[in-house]
Design an enzyme around this catalytic site. Structure first.
Site, PDB file in Angstrom:
ATOM      1  N   CYS A  78       0.669   3.269   3.286  1.00 53.92           N
ATOM      2  CA  CYS A  78       1.383   2.611   4.390  1.00 53.92           C
ATOM      3  C   CYS A  78       2.891   2.782   4.197  1.00 53.92           C
ATOM      4  CB  CYS A  78       1.029   1.130   4.469  1.00 53.92           C
ATOM      5  SG  CYS A  78      -0.577   0.816   5.212  1.00 53.92           S
ATOM      6  N   ASP A 131      -0.678  16.042  -2.253  1.00 56.95           N
ATOM      7  CA  ASP A 131      -0.977  15.081  -3.315  1.00 56.95           C
ATOM      8  C   ASP A 131       0.049  15.256  -4.433  1.00 56.95           C
ATOM      9  OD1 ASP A 131      -3.807  13.407  -4.154  1.00 56.95           O
ATOM     10  OD2 ASP A 131      -2.361  13.858  -5.743  1.00 56.95           O
ATOM     11  N   ASN A 166     -13.088   9.656  -1.575  1.00 59.49           N
ATOM     12  CA  ASN A 166     -13.551   8.778  -2.652  1.00 59.49           C
ATOM     13  C   ASN A 166     -13.730   7.372  -2.110  1.00 59.49           C
ATOM     14  OD1 ASN A 166     -13.548  10.725  -4.723  1.00 59.49           O
ATOM     15  ND2 ASN A 166     -11.345  10.503  -4.998  1.00 59.49           N
ATOM     16  N   HIS A 199      -8.423   7.850   2.905  1.00 59.62           N
ATOM     17  CA  HIS A 199      -7.753   9.156   2.987  1.00 59.62           C
ATOM     18  C   HIS A 199      -8.744  10.250   2.653  1.00 59.62           C
ATOM     19  CE1 HIS A 199      -7.391   7.538  -1.074  1.00 59.62           C
ATOM     20  NE2 HIS A 199      -7.496   8.790  -1.510  1.00 59.62           N
ATOM     21  N   HIS A 214      -4.282   1.291   8.555  1.00 61.43           N
ATOM     22  CA  HIS A 214      -4.744   0.962   7.199  1.00 61.43           C
ATOM     23  C   HIS A 214      -6.155   0.376   7.218  1.00 61.43           C
ATOM     24  CE1 HIS A 214      -4.249  -0.660   3.025  1.00 61.43           C
ATOM     25  NE2 HIS A 214      -5.117  -1.531   3.492  1.00 61.43           N
ATOM     26  N   CYS A 274       0.853  -1.195   0.000  1.00 60.66           N
ATOM     27  CA  CYS A 274       0.000   0.000   0.000  1.00 60.66           C
ATOM     28  C   CYS A 274       0.886   1.241   0.000  1.00 60.66           C
ATOM     29  CB  CYS A 274      -0.889  -0.025   1.239  1.00 60.66           C
ATOM     30  SG  CYS A 274      -1.742   1.527   1.559  1.00 60.66           S
ATOM     31  N   HIS A 284      -6.504   2.811   0.744  1.00 55.63           N
ATOM     32  CA  HIS A 284      -6.177   3.097   2.148  1.00 55.63           C
ATOM     33  C   HIS A 284      -6.924   4.399   2.405  1.00 55.63           C
ATOM     34  CE1 HIS A 284      -2.891   3.665   5.452  1.00 55.63           C
ATOM     35  NE2 HIS A 284      -3.794   4.630   5.601  1.00 55.63           N
ATOM     36  N   THR A 337      -8.353   5.273  -6.219  1.00 62.70           N
ATOM     37  CA  THR A 337      -7.197   4.566  -6.777  1.00 62.70           C
ATOM     38  C   THR A 337      -6.290   3.991  -5.694  1.00 62.70           C
ATOM     39  OG1 THR A 337      -5.967   6.634  -6.941  1.00 62.70           O
ATOM     40  CG2 THR A 337      -7.133   5.905  -8.921  1.00 62.70           C
TER      41      THR A 337
HETATM   42  P1  AMP Z   1      -8.090   8.453  -4.628  1.00 66.08           P
HETATM   43  O1  AMP Z   1      -8.308   8.543  -6.103  1.00 66.08           O
HETATM   44  O2  AMP Z   1      -9.152   9.109  -3.795  1.00 66.08           O
HETATM   45  O3  AMP Z   1      -7.789   7.034  -4.201  1.00 66.08           O
HETATM   46  O4  AMP Z   1      -6.806   9.335  -4.355  1.00 66.08           O
HETATM   47  C1  AMP Z   1      -5.504   8.863  -4.369  1.00 66.08           C
HETATM   48  C2  AMP Z   1      -4.615  10.073  -4.489  1.00 66.08           C
HETATM   49  O5  AMP Z   1      -3.321   9.717  -4.064  1.00 66.08           O
HETATM   50  C3  AMP Z   1      -4.505  10.627  -5.908  1.00 66.08           C
HETATM   51  O6  AMP Z   1      -4.972  11.973  -5.933  1.00 66.08           O
HETATM   52  C4  AMP Z   1      -3.004  10.524  -6.206  1.00 66.08           C
HETATM   53  O7  AMP Z   1      -2.534  11.625  -6.936  1.00 66.08           O
HETATM   54  C5  AMP Z   1      -2.406  10.461  -4.813  1.00 66.08           C
HETATM   55  N1  AMP Z   1      -1.129   9.779  -4.706  1.00 66.08           N
HETATM   56  C6  AMP Z   1      -0.787   8.568  -5.215  1.00 66.08           C
HETATM   57  N2  AMP Z   1       0.492   8.267  -4.894  1.00 66.08           N
HETATM   58  C7  AMP Z   1       0.958   9.309  -4.159  1.00 66.08           C
HETATM   59  C8  AMP Z   1       2.215   9.619  -3.538  1.00 66.08           C
HETATM   60  N3  AMP Z   1       3.259   8.778  -3.598  1.00 66.08           N
HETATM   61  N4  AMP Z   1       2.330  10.781  -2.853  1.00 66.08           N
HETATM   62  C9  AMP Z   1       1.297  11.643  -2.790  1.00 66.08           C
HETATM   63  N5  AMP Z   1       0.096  11.420  -3.357  1.00 66.08           N
HETATM   64  C10 AMP Z   1      -0.071  10.274  -4.035  1.00 66.08           C
HETATM   65 ZN    ZN Z   2      -2.253   1.326   3.738  1.00 65.37          ZN
END
Ligand code: AMP
Ligand code: ZN
Length: 114
Positions: free
Chosen positions: A8, A31, A87, A100, A47, A5, A98, A95
């Protein structure tokens, strides 16, 4: 990668990230692909994938996380207001599985943008 993850792994320090806030239950990072002028993520350290998987402890944490976001908003440059987004599942475009909270602001937010 911890738990397979990305969040995580960030929490564990396996993936480096700037932490704008941290306490025992959560971190706030930026982000990597911002969808607003300011786009932070509030990430619980524990998580779980979805709101319907919350434990009692997660429930208590989430309330505190919301209070912390409000308390930190000014320092994060969000004194003019902000939008929170969680989301849930494929239709929402989730996407990272975990839980958030997206914190969006630094501009006037059009509802249609989401
Ligand atoms: P969601 O689509 O709600 O699952 O949001 C996941 C978010 O995590 C997306 O807006 C991605 O741009 C962001 N994301 C993915 N990997 C990373 C990372 N390594 N550091 C910061 N944000 C990330
Ligand atoms: Zn996680």
């Amino acid at each position: 990668m911890k738990n397979n993850c990305v969040f995580c792994a960030i929490e564990a320090g396996e993936i480096p990230s700037e932490r704008y806030y941290e306490d025992e239950r959560m971190i706030i990072i930026k982000d990597i692909e911002p969808k607003a002028k300011l786009h932070y993520l509030a990430i619980p350290k524990r998580h779980y994938k979805l709101l319907d998987e919350m434990t009692e402890a997660d429930r208590e944490d989430l309330g505190k996380i919301l209070q912390t976001i409000a308390a930190e908003a000014e320092k994060l440059g969000l004194g003019g207001g902000y939008r929170l987004v969680i989301n849930q599942g494929d239709d929402a475009g989730q996407t990272v599985f975990h839980l958030h909270i997206h914190i969006l602001g630094g501009q006037k937010m059009e509802f249609e943008q989401l």
